[in-house]
Structures are given as structure tokens and as C-alpha cells.
Write a protein that holds these residues in place. Structure first.
Motif, PDB file in Angstrom:
ATOM      1  N   HIS A  64       0.834  -1.204   0.000  1.00  0.00           N
ATOM      2  CA  HIS A  64       0.000   0.000   0.000  1.00  0.00           C
ATOM      3  C   HIS A  64       0.871   1.257   0.000  1.00  0.00           C
ATOM      4  O   HIS A  64       1.106   1.870   1.038  1.00  0.00           O
ATOM      5  CB  HIS A  64      -0.938  -0.006   1.202  1.00  0.00           C
ATOM      6  N   LEU A  65       1.333   1.653  -1.166  1.00  0.00           N
ATOM      7  CA  LEU A  65       2.253   2.786  -1.294  1.00  0.00           C
ATOM      8  C   LEU A  65       1.647   4.117  -0.869  1.00  0.00           C
ATOM      9  O   LEU A  65       2.368   5.034  -0.484  1.00  0.00           O
ATOM     10  CB  LEU A  65       2.762   2.898  -2.727  1.00  0.00           C
ATOM     11  N   TYR A  66       0.339   4.239  -0.918  1.00  0.00           N
ATOM     12  CA  TYR A  66      -0.303   5.498  -0.534  1.00  0.00           C
ATOM     13  C   TYR A  66       0.036   5.865   0.914  1.00  0.00           C
ATOM     14  O   TYR A  66       0.024   7.034   1.273  1.00  0.00           O
ATOM     15  CB  TYR A  66      -1.826   5.419  -0.715  1.00  0.00           C
ATOM     16  N   GLN A  67       0.359   4.871   1.745  1.00  0.00           N
ATOM     17  CA  GLN A  67       0.687   5.158   3.138  1.00  0.00           C
ATOM     18  C   GLN A  67       1.976   5.964   3.270  1.00  0.00           C
ATOM     19  O   GLN A  67       2.197   6.606   4.288  1.00  0.00           O
ATOM     20  CB  GLN A  67       0.778   3.856   3.938  1.00  0.00           C
ATOM     21  N   LEU A  68       2.810   5.941   2.255  1.00  0.00           N
ATOM     22  CA  LEU A  68       4.053   6.718   2.266  1.00  0.00           C
ATOM     23  C   LEU A  68       3.893   8.071   1.591  1.00  0.00           C
ATOM     24  O   LEU A  68       4.797   8.895   1.630  1.00  0.00           O
ATOM     25  CB  LEU A  68       5.179   5.940   1.573  1.00  0.00           C
ATOM     26  N   GLY A  69       2.765   8.293   0.948  1.00  0.00           N
ATOM     27  CA  GLY A  69       2.534   9.566   0.270  1.00  0.00           C
ATOM     28  C   GLY A  69       3.351   9.744  -0.993  1.00  0.00           C
ATOM     29  O   GLY A  69       3.612  10.865  -1.401  1.00  0.00           O
ATOM     30  N   LEU A  70       3.755   8.641  -1.621  1.00  0.00           N
ATOM     31  CA  LEU A  70       4.512   8.727  -2.876  1.00  0.00           C
ATOM     32  C   LEU A  70       3.524   8.773  -4.036  1.00  0.00           C
ATOM     33  O   LEU A  70       3.193   7.758  -4.642  1.00  0.00           O
ATOM     34  CB  LEU A  70       5.456   7.526  -3.009  1.00  0.00           C
ATOM     35  N   ASP A  75       7.097  14.038  -4.864  1.00  0.00           N
ATOM     36  CA  ASP A  75       7.216  13.205  -3.664  1.00  0.00           C
ATOM     37  C   ASP A  75       8.457  12.324  -3.725  1.00  0.00           C
ATOM     38  O   ASP A  75       9.184  12.182  -2.741  1.00  0.00           O
ATOM     39  CB  ASP A  75       5.971  12.329  -3.490  1.00  0.00           C
ATOM     40  N   TYR A  76       8.710  11.723  -4.884  1.00  0.00           N
ATOM     41  CA  TYR A  76       9.903  10.885  -5.053  1.00  0.00           C
ATOM     42  C   TYR A  76      11.179  11.733  -4.971  1.00  0.00           C
ATOM     43  O   TYR A  76      12.172  11.315  -4.388  1.00  0.00           O
ATOM     44  CB  TYR A  76       9.850  10.117  -6.382  1.00  0.00           C
ATOM     45  N   ALA A  77      11.137  12.919  -5.551  1.00  0.00           N
ATOM     46  CA  ALA A  77      12.303  13.810  -5.539  1.00  0.00           C
ATOM     47  C   ALA A  77      12.655  14.227  -4.115  1.00  0.00           C
ATOM     48  O   ALA A  77      13.833  14.411  -3.795  1.00  0.00           O
ATOM     49  CB  ALA A  77      12.040  15.036  -6.409  1.00  0.00           C
ATOM     50  N   ARG A  78      11.655  14.370  -3.262  1.00  0.00           N
ATOM     51  CA  ARG A  78      11.906  14.740  -1.864  1.00  0.00           C
ATOM     52  C   ARG A  78      12.848  13.745  -1.192  1.00  0.00           C
ATOM     53  O   ARG A  78      13.659  14.109  -0.356  1.00  0.00           O
ATOM     54  CB  ARG A  78      10.570  14.805  -1.118  1.00  0.00           C
ATOM     55  N   TYR A  79      12.742  12.467  -1.559  1.00  0.00           N
ATOM     56  CA  TYR A  79      13.586  11.420  -0.978  1.00  0.00           C
ATOM     57  C   TYR A  79      14.776  11.078  -1.874  1.00  0.00           C
ATOM     58  O   TYR A  79      15.540  10.165  -1.560  1.00  0.00           O
ATOM     59  CB  TYR A  79      12.758  10.155  -0.725  1.00  0.00           C
ATOM     60  N   ASN A  80      14.903  11.770  -3.004  1.00  0.00           N
ATOM     61  CA  ASN A  80      15.988  11.524  -3.945  1.00  0.00           C
ATOM     62  C   ASN A  80      15.991  10.069  -4.435  1.00  0.00           C
ATOM     63  O   ASN A  80      17.032   9.409  -4.461  1.00  0.00           O
ATOM     64  CB  ASN A  80      17.335  11.895  -3.326  1.00  0.00           C
ATOM     65  N   ILE A  81      14.782   9.585  -4.770  1.00  0.00           N
ATOM     66  CA  ILE A  81      14.632   8.224  -5.289  1.00  0.00           C
ATOM     67  C   ILE A  81      13.886   8.283  -6.624  1.00  0.00           C
ATOM     68  O   ILE A  81      13.204   9.251  -6.928  1.00  0.00           O
ATOM     69  CB  ILE A  81      13.893   7.297  -4.301  1.00  0.00           C
ATOM     70  N   GLU A  82      14.032   7.216  -7.410  1.00  0.00           N
ATOM     71  CA  GLU A  82      13.407   7.165  -8.731  1.00  0.00           C
ATOM     72  C   GLU A  82      11.917   6.860  -8.636  1.00  0.00           C
ATOM     73  O   GLU A  82      11.492   6.053  -7.805  1.00  0.00           O
ATOM     74  CB  GLU A  82      14.063   6.081  -9.589  1.00  0.00           C
ATOM     75  N   ASN A  83      11.149   7.489  -9.517  1.00  0.00           N
ATOM     76  CA  ASN A  83       9.719   7.227  -9.640  1.00  0.00           C
ATOM     77  C   ASN A  83       9.533   6.233 -10.767  1.00  0.00           C
ATOM     78  O   ASN A  83       9.522   6.597 -11.941  1.00  0.00           O
ATOM     79  CB  ASN A  83       8.961   8.524  -9.927  1.00  0.00           C
ATOM     80  N   LYS A  84       9.458   4.956 -10.412  1.00  0.00           N
ATOM     81  CA  LYS A  84       9.223   3.887 -11.375  1.00  0.00           C
ATOM     82  C   LYS A  84       8.382   2.821 -10.685  1.00  0.00           C
ATOM     83  O   LYS A  84       8.198   2.878  -9.463  1.00  0.00           O
ATOM     84  CB  LYS A  84      10.551   3.336 -11.924  1.00  0.00           C
ATOM     85  N   PRO A  85       7.824   1.859 -11.420  1.00  0.00           N
ATOM     86  CA  PRO A  85       6.908   0.883 -10.817  1.00  0.00           C
ATOM     87  C   PRO A  85       7.515   0.143  -9.620  1.00  0.00           C
ATOM     88  O   PRO A  85       8.642  -0.343  -9.676  1.00  0.00           O
ATOM     89  CB  PRO A  85       6.613  -0.076 -11.972  1.00  0.00           C
ATOM     90  N   VAL A  86       6.737   0.104  -8.537  1.00  0.00           N
ATOM     91  CA  VAL A  86       7.168  -0.485  -7.269  1.00  0.00           C
ATOM     92  C   VAL A  86       6.318  -1.717  -6.952  1.00  0.00           C
ATOM     93  O   VAL A  86       5.099  -1.710  -7.156  1.00  0.00           O
ATOM     94  CB  VAL A  86       7.028   0.550  -6.129  1.00  0.00           C
ATOM     95  N   ILE A  87       6.954  -2.772  -6.435  1.00  0.00           N
ATOM     96  CA  ILE A  87       6.238  -3.966  -5.975  1.00  0.00           C
ATOM     97  C   ILE A  87       5.676  -3.708  -4.584  1.00  0.00           C
ATOM     98  O   ILE A  87       4.541  -4.023  -4.285  1.00  0.00           O
ATOM     99  CB  ILE A  87       7.184  -5.192  -5.931  1.00  0.00           C
TER     100      ILE A  87
END
Length: 187
Positions: A64-70, A75-87
Motif C-alpha cells: 500500500h504505497l499510498y501510506q508513504l505519500g509517494l 514526492d519521489y524527488a523529496r527522498y531523492n529516489i526514482e519514480n518507477k513501478p514499485v512492488i
């Protein structure tokens, strides 16, 4: 509040969107999921355990990715991570319980019972997250809270914080009349 305390502890599988109750899990099932890389078929699982001095451990795997607010590139840039499909993602957090509050005063089931709750804690450790992408890569980060405030003249302002404030969301199931500690209170 006693019902909340009784319900949130234990090891349980993550509830599907259409499920009416949470399914209990064993320590062995929890360890199996946490010790191995997830696949698209891996079920979410959560452990909430009491420790000493009002301290508790919350750990698990969630889809449930919505719980992280991504929700956006920002939102992804805030954590300096890539925005691509997540399991899904694995997480761990230790905190000391400082109180419980209603999420918003108008969230009521009936006149004498409110059910949308926030567990306030003092972080003992960071809320650590490890994302598992579909391309078999991972990204690790510490969850950061945001502060929501009303603007003079109307509207709302969301201010990102540089730390996790220790607030966790407690969900209520109307079907089973039980409470679940679901993750960071994401404003």
C-alpha cells in the motif's frame, strides 16, 4: 482506548482493499517474508510488538504505497529516489508512545464513539523504508513527515518537515470493529 491497545499488537497479514478482517500470521511467516526479496505475489504483513517502557516495534512489508505519500514526481524527488513501478516496501520503526488523539473531531461512528485516531510517539529510531522496484532494484530512505495548516482566508498549506514526527495512523474497520496501526500519519 483499551480496544485500540488490544487490537494493534501482534502479527497480521495486510488487509486487501476488499477484505473485511485481518488475517493473523505467525512469526515464521513474518520472518519468511522479511528475510526474502518480495515478488508481485508476496502478501503484506505487519508486526507490532510491545517492548519495555512504553516502547514498541513496528515492522513489516506493505504493498500500500499510498501510506508513504509517494503520489507524484515531487514526492519521489523529496527522498531523492526514482519514480518507477514499485512492488512494495519493507519498513521498521521503534517509538515510545506519548499519547493518542482523534484525527479530526468530526470523524465519528455515532455520538459517543470516534474512530479515526492518531498514535503519537517519540521516535527511538527513524521510520526506515526500503522500496522494491519491479526491475529488481531497491531504494532506501527515512520517511519524513509534513505539517498541514490552514491558510488565513481559506485553503490549506502543506509544509514538508526534515524529520519523522512520530505520528502514526490507526485505522478502524467498520466490518470487524477492530483497529489497525497502519503506518505514518500522512497529511
Amino acid at each position: 482506548m483499551k480496544d485500540v491497545a488490544n487490537d494493534i499488537y501482534g502479527i497480521k497479514y495486510e488487509k486487501d482493499y476488499t477484505a473485511k478482517t485481518e488475517e493473523p500470521a505467525t512469526q515464521e511467516e513474518f520472518d519468511q517474508i522479511m528475510d526474502n526479496p518480495p515478488t508481485k505475489e508476496t502478501r503484506g504483513i505487519r508486526l507490532v510488538a510491545r517492548e519495555e517502557d512504553e516502547t514498541f516495534l513496528m515492522a513489516g512489508y506493505s504493498t500500500h504505497l499510498y501510506q508513504l505519500g509517494l503520489n507524484s514526481e515531487k514526492d519521489y524527488a523529496r527522498y531523492n529516489i526514482e519514480n518507477k513501478p514499485v512492488i512494495g516496501y519493507k519498513y521498521a520503526y521503534r517509538g515510545k508512545i506519548t499519547g493518542i488523539a482523534f484525527q479530526t473531531p468530526h470523524m465519528v461512528m455515532h455520538s459517543d464513539e470516534r474512530t479515526s485516531l492518531v498514535l503519537r510517539t517519540k521516535p527511538v529510531s527513524a521510520f526506515s523504508v526500503k522500496l522494491f522496484y519491479e526491475d529488481n532494484t531497491t531504494a532506501t530512505f527515512e520517511f519524513l513527515s509534513s505539517k498541514l495548516s490552514t491558510r488565513f482566508g481559506g485553503g490549506f498549506k502543506l509544509t514538508p518537515l526534515s524529520y519523522f514526527d512520530g505520528w502514526l495512523l490507526i485505522d478502524h474497520s467498520y466490518y470487524s470493529d477492530t483497529f489497525t496501526l497502519s503506518g505514518p500519519y500522512n497529511r
